[in-house]
Design an enzyme around this catalytic site. Structure first.
Site, short mmCIF file in Angstrom:
data_model
loop_
_atom_site.label_atom_id
_atom_site.label_comp_id
_atom_site.label_asym_id
_atom_site.label_seq_id
_atom_site.Cartn_x
_atom_site.Cartn_y
_atom_site.Cartn_z
CD GLU A 432 -106.09 -14.73 -28.56
OE1 GLU A 432 -105.10 -15.29 -29.65
OE2 GLU A 432 -105.83 -14.08 -27.54
C1 BMA Z 1 -103.84 -12.56 -30.10
C2 BMA Z 1 -104.98 -11.64 -30.93
C3 BMA Z 1 -104.95 -10.29 -30.45
C4 BMA Z 1 -103.59 -9.79 -30.23
C5 BMA Z 1 -102.53 -10.64 -30.74
C6 BMA Z 1 -100.93 -10.13 -30.67
O1 BMA Z 1 -104.23 -12.58 -28.75
O2 BMA Z 1 -106.14 -12.22 -30.82
O3 BMA Z 1 -105.68 -10.12 -29.25
O4 BMA Z 1 -103.37 -8.34 -30.52
O5 BMA Z 1 -102.45 -11.99 -30.53
O6 BMA Z 1 -100.72 -10.35 -29.15
#
Ligand code: BMA
Length: 856
Positions: A432
């Site tokens: 991300e």
């Molecule tokens: C995404 C994942 C984690 C996070 C999840 C829930 O961002 O990559 O970083 O825990 O969502 O929010």
């Protein structure tokens, strides 16, 4: 080569304090280890997993700690040409002293450190001291020295530190800054050693196999190597002898025609034959100097991004040995805040749970660690495909020289460590980080492929688009993907027609109803999720017996849910869909029932999009997240103590080889474009089947419908053929028993439509019940009318469920310790008994919760 593991360490707090008295050296209880684990073991700190104690141990992360040991070296050992001290993993900033002299300064938790120490050693006792600085302080100093950058989750200083990022706290994890020698330490004596075995097996489209074995030796001393390839049964398939190693490098090859060696397949598509490459290194006189054995396997893995026949964008699918695979799986986070406590057995139990859940892929997420060897070995053995992120998560990471240098060494070390695993089919640059860049509007022009991104305010792009791809390409044959998610073709990460997608518009983002998963699909959905409470036993663990805090809104329960705004979001999805109660046990049930509905629906609707060659509109779904690192309420489908939630079973059902899916949608039709009052509403039912096998499947589709408020029922069946490795549309028409309506005050009937797929011998291949939604409107019949029966089998190890009325979301439980159930969150239909294994029932009374059970 002689390898001696060093385990008998003592530890102390540098400068006295809460941990140890001045000069007090305490023996470690286990090795490798970390300070929290040792202080817990000595009961010098409260359990951070209980109550609010997480916040009672923060001082540990801001303290310096020392570990020391002594080891003796004999006179003759000292004569060995090479003597190295090897540290497989130090967390994180350690200055290492041997006999008082500093021999090493570490700054990356994710790599091995090897130091030649022959000159520093003496015959007799030698003292090794590891002085660990506070990684938190180090990060803050680096941040001050460089710059404060953007991120989600944790203190921003984490971005400057090559340490497991989740230690800094995450939206499912506590702040626990571990410190210590988290992997083995050894001293190695050798004349020469096999430093690297680089086995590359290239499987062509015709499935013949070319194997090259490149060897690197630590020293350029005269020597001969023998390389043998052994079959899974240990028999020698091929062997090359007398390979000169004098130059420090050597290479040898093997070639096999199609079928001469067995290929490795993911679970559900074939076996997982593991071969072994054995390397023997001798000196000119034939005296053995070193040997190494490496498990390998032969498979052709491709990530296919090609045009679709009738939709824009490109596929993003995994193909193994020319078979296109729908990937149903999970995201993996570190299985404990204290990594050294995770045993090989625990890793195997987790991965077996994934297999028992009919999943075939696991993503090692970028905010944790490059996992332990046993993790990948087990994935190889079980046929689980691995999506491996590099360890960057949700941040605007720097790329200044010293940081870049660390990343290069780290990436090379871990790519070399993981490249021989047949299970590892993709490396992704980070988790991300392009989304951070997009949401913070950093300098990110996707069409610019040439600039030196280090000069922009998204400098890490240099790492993801230059450093990592070149290292992956140089040292492995594994596909590289710049990030997860990443679209490519110059499109942003939210594009649903390209690459992989993190679909968080259910829960996060637009907080859409889960019923819209079909419009939220992507080519490969590598993240999506819904929270649900863990098992009540896990809640009681973190309550530590504090009954006053045994309610959803208690401070302790709130501390054990780290997701921003979780209260609002849980209630949002509960209030919109369920009549629900708010006592602790009920809240566990209703949040679990909601999580199960949400996640099963996603897998059901996205598997429908796997429609055969050229129509692989959605080629995978990886749920966020399979596991937890401590006792917590999170998106996990199995909790910290490996207790599956109903969602785990609901997903397992949707990933069976043969499934049936249904949607029920209201279609309002107006006779003309004048009137808004005159219209018809039809409840349209669509039914499809899926078949993940490579053979077409002939079966019978049986559809039984029941009116919850009367004895009315209907049933029909027809022969169907499910296309191989695809979904097949089976029916579209009115919901049985639901007449067309002409006014909104004519509410729809509570018709439950239960479909079963029967094999030619009448075996139930799959069953699924489609209920009117939202469930909150349903007028559930009195419990006596439902008459749910739970009959325990004679062997006491299974129960059979029957009911006179359709029942939704049956969750079984007993008092006391867990029972290992084979299914949960069950929808029952009259006349269709379901048997559930109940290992460990031990004659205890089974109770059941279900929607309409009178608790709400
Ligand atoms: C995404 C994942 C984690 C996070 C999840 C829930 O961002 O990559 O970083 O825990 O969502 O929010």
């Amino acid at each position: 080569m002689l390898v001696r593991s060093l385990k008998d360490f003592f530890f102390t707090q540098i400068g006295s304090g809460e941990g140890t008295k001045d000069g007090e050296w305490l023996p470690v209880s286990q090795f490798p280890t970390s300070v929290h684990v040792e202080l817990l073991n000595l009961k010098r700190i409260p359990d951070p997993f209980v109550g609010l104690h997480e916040w009672d141990v923060q001082w540990i992360g801001e303290t310096r700690w020392a570990f020391k040991t002594t080891f003796s070296v004999k006179e003759d050992e000292l004569k060995t040409t090479n003597i190295d001290l090897v540290f497989d993993g130090l967390d994180t900033f350690a200055s290492v002293l041997l006999n008082g002299a500093q021999i090493l300064q570490t700054e990356d938790q994710f790599i091995e450190y090897r130091v030649a120490v022959k000159e520093a050693l003496k015959a007799g006792e030698n003292e090794l001291v590891l002085n660990f600085d506070s990684a938190f302080f180090k990060g803050r100093e680096l941040e001050k020295q460089h710059e404060k950058l953007n991120l989600w989750n944790g203190d921003s200083s984490r971005l400057h530190v090559r340490k497991a990022q989740y230690n800094y706290g995450w939206d499912w994890g506590p702040v626990l800054m571990t410190v210590g020698p988290w992997k083995p330490v050894s001293v190695q004596f050798y004349e020469n050693r096999i430093a690297e075995v680089d086995v590359r097996s290239r499987v062509s489209e015709q499935l013949d196999v070319k194997v090259s074995v490149a060897l690197t030796f630590a020293a350029k001393t005269p020597g001969l190597a023998t390389v043998s390839l052994k079959a899974p049964d240990g028999s020698v398939v091929a062997s090359n002898k007398d390979i000169s190693g004098t130059s420090g490098q050597a290479e040898t090859k093997f070639e096999f025609k199609t079928g001469e060696v067995e290929l490795w397949y993911p679970v559900g598509y074939g076996k997982q034959p593991l071969y072994t490459v054995e390397v023997e290194l001798t000196d000119e006189s034939g005296k053995a100097m070193d040997s190494k054995a490496q498990k390998i396997a032969f498979r052709r893995a491709r990530v296919v991004q090609e045009k679709l026949v009738d939709q824009e964008g490109l596929t993003f699918l995994f193909e193994i040995n020319n078979i296109r695979i729908f990937c149903g799986g999970s995201n993996w986070i570190p299985a404990d805040s204290f990594l050294t406590t995770i045993t090989a057995e625990r890793y195997k139990a987790w991965l077996q749970l994934l297999i028992d859940g009919n999943q075939n892929m696991i993503r090692v997420w970028g905010g944790g660690i490059y996992e332990a060897d046993v993790f990948y070995d087990t994935c190889d053995e079980l046929g689980i495909l691995v999506w491996q992120d590099f360890m960057f998560g949700c941040g605007q990471y720097p790329a200044y020289d010293s940081f870049l240098k660390l990343v290069e060494v780290e990436a090379e070390y871990n790519v070399k460590r993981l490249r021989h695993h047949p299970s590892v089919v993709i490396f992704a640059g980070n988790n991300e980080d392009y989304q951070i860049a997009e949401s913070c509007k950093l300098e990110l022009d996707y069409s610019d492929e040439t600039s030196d991104f280090r000069k922009t305010n998204f400098p890490a792009r240099y790492i993801y688009e230059r450093t990592l791809p070149s290292i992956v390409e140089k040292f492995s044959d594994i596909f590289y993907h710049r990030s997860s998610p990443y679209s490519g073709q110059g499109k942003p990460t939210t594009d649903q027609t390209l690459g992989d997608l993190h679909q968080w518009n259910v829960w996060h983002g637009q907080q859409k109803p889960w019923h819209e998963w079909d419009t939220l699909a992507g080519r490969f959905v590598s993240e999506f999720g819904m929270e649900g409470y863990p098992d009540i036993r896990t809640v009681d663990y973190w309550l530590g017996g504090n009954k006053d805090e045994r309610l959803p809104q208690s401070r302790t329960n709130v501390n054990h849910n780290k997701a921003d705004g979780f209260e609002r979001r849980l209630e949002l999805y509960l209030v919109e869909n369920f009549k629900h109660a708010f006592d602790m046990d009920s809240y566990v049930y209703y949040t679990q029932a909601m999580q199960a509905e949400t996640l099963a629906s996603a897998f059901r609707l996205w598997r429908r999009n796997w429609k055969g060659k050229g129509r692989e509109y959605t080629a995978g779904a990886l749920v966020w997240q399979i596991n937890d690192c401590w006792p917590v309420t999170s998106w996990a489908i199995v909790d910290y103590f490996l207790r599956p939630k109903p969602a785990y079973f609901a997903i397992a059902r949707e990933l069976r080889p043969f499934t049936v899916g249904m949607t029920r949608k209201e279609h309002q039709t107006f006779p003309d474009d004048l009137s808004a009052a005159k219209f018809t509403i039809e409840s349209i039912l669509e039914i499809w089947g899926t078949n993940s096998t490579l053979e077409e499947k002939k079966a019978t589709l049986e559809v039984s419908s029941f009116d919850l408020q009367s004895e009315w029922k209907d049933s029909w069946s027809k022969s169907v053929t499910l296309a191989p490795n695809s979904s097949t549309e089976l029916f579209r028409g009115q919901v049985p028993g639901q007449p067309t309506r002409t006014k909104k005050s004519e509410v729809a009937k509570d018709i439950i439509v239960s479909a079963r797929l029967l094999d030619e011998d009448g075996t139930v291949l799959f069953r699924y019940s489609n209920w009117p939604e939202p469930f909150k409107y349903i007028k559930f019949p009195p419990v006596e009318q439902v008459d749910l029966q739970i009959d325990v089998a004679a062997d006491g190890e299974s129960v059979t469920l029957t009911a006179k009325k359709p029942v939704k979301g049956v969750v079984l439980d007993v008092d006391g310790e867990d029972v290992k159930w084979s299914d949960q969150g069950i929808d029952l239909a009259p006349g269709d008994p379901q048997t559930v294994k109940a290992v460990g029932l031990k004659g205890r009374k089974v109770r059941a919760r279900f929607l309409g059970d009178g608790t709400a």
